[in-house]
Motif scaffolding. Structure first.
Motif: not given
Length: 257
Positions: A76, A79-81, A84, A123
């Motif tokens: 995550d 990949t710039w997520v 969760e 974010s």
């Protein structure tokens, strides 16, 4: 002088550009910060209801991921997520120091990371709520005991300390390409600078953040050694080496290439 500041702050802002070698200035353009931090601070009216009772006496707890979970968390971040289920460090401050809050209560914090380059408040708030969820899963009833909660987002961290650029707390990435003799820039020789009696003492130097106190310890020892019997020789040799590595290749004479 022992400078407990970030490398970009020292060489990019605090010092006049005329005294910073051109090679250092060029290398700092490629300097890479570590990932932004989000920190959540908690005040609880009772002790934390851990599922695992052996966590009740731990000062610091690592939470949120087994081996597979760590792989997903890093995927995550890469990949710039916004993760969760974030991996996080959790500190039980009253457990460590009973003076932090009244007996029977807990003062605590948790921190984790956003992907590099993601520092916006939305974010950060989303990640903070996911931190709450991780804690609730490991300590059911945690949320009911929280009487105070404060989120420090990347912008808040930088506002409180200008060295924490974008919420980065490690003084620069700890990847191999920015460690050892490459920290903070290639050939920068740890705490040494090109300016006599000025040493970089922050986590910008090897071994970096997380090895508490060692960067300042190394800088202090370097300063003391330079004032010793053979200090003049050490500085002369090191100065010559720094001149070589701190000069851009295009500017070096043939004998330096």
């Amino acid at each position: 002088m022992l400078a407990d500041v970030s490398a970009p702050a020292l060489f990019g802002r605090l010092l006049d550009s005329s005294v910073v070698p051109a090679g250092v200035r060029a290398d700092l353009e490629k300097f890479e910060w570590d990932t932004p931090v989000v920190k959540v601070n908690y005040a609880l009216d009772r002790k934390i209801p851990w599922r695992s009772r052996n966590l009740e006496s731990a000062g610091t707890v690592h939470l949120g991921a087994d081996d597979d979970g760590l792989v997903r968390w890093m995927a995550d971040l890469t990949t710039w997520v916004v993760p969760e289920r974030p991996f996080l460090l959790f500190g039980q401050m009253t457990t460590s120091d009973p003076s932090r809050s009244p007996e029977g209560t807990e003062s605590a914090w948790a921190y984790t990371h956003l992907p590099r380059g993601i520092t916006d408040d939305e974010s950060a708030e989303l990640l903070a709520h996911r931190v709450d969820a991780v804690l609730e899963s490991h300590a059911p009833g945690f949320a009911e005991r929280v009487v105070g909660r404060n989120v420090q987002r990347p912008g808040d961290l930088e506002a409180s300390n200008a060295n924490l650029h974008g919420g980065a707390v490690n003084g620069g990435t700890a990847q191999l390409y920015q460690q050892l003799v490459f920290r903070p820039t290639p050939g920068s020789s740890g705490p040494y600078t090109s300016i006599d009696r000025l040493y970089l003492a922050s986590s910008a130097t090897h071994p970096g953040g997380g090895v508490h106190g060692m960067c300042g310890y190394n800088a202090a020892h370097a300063a003391l050694a330079d004032q010793g019997r053979w200090g003049w020789a050490r500085k002369k040799v090191r100065g010559r080496i720094l001149d070589l590595v701190a000069t851009p290749d295009a500017q070096r004479s043939p004998r330096h290439r």
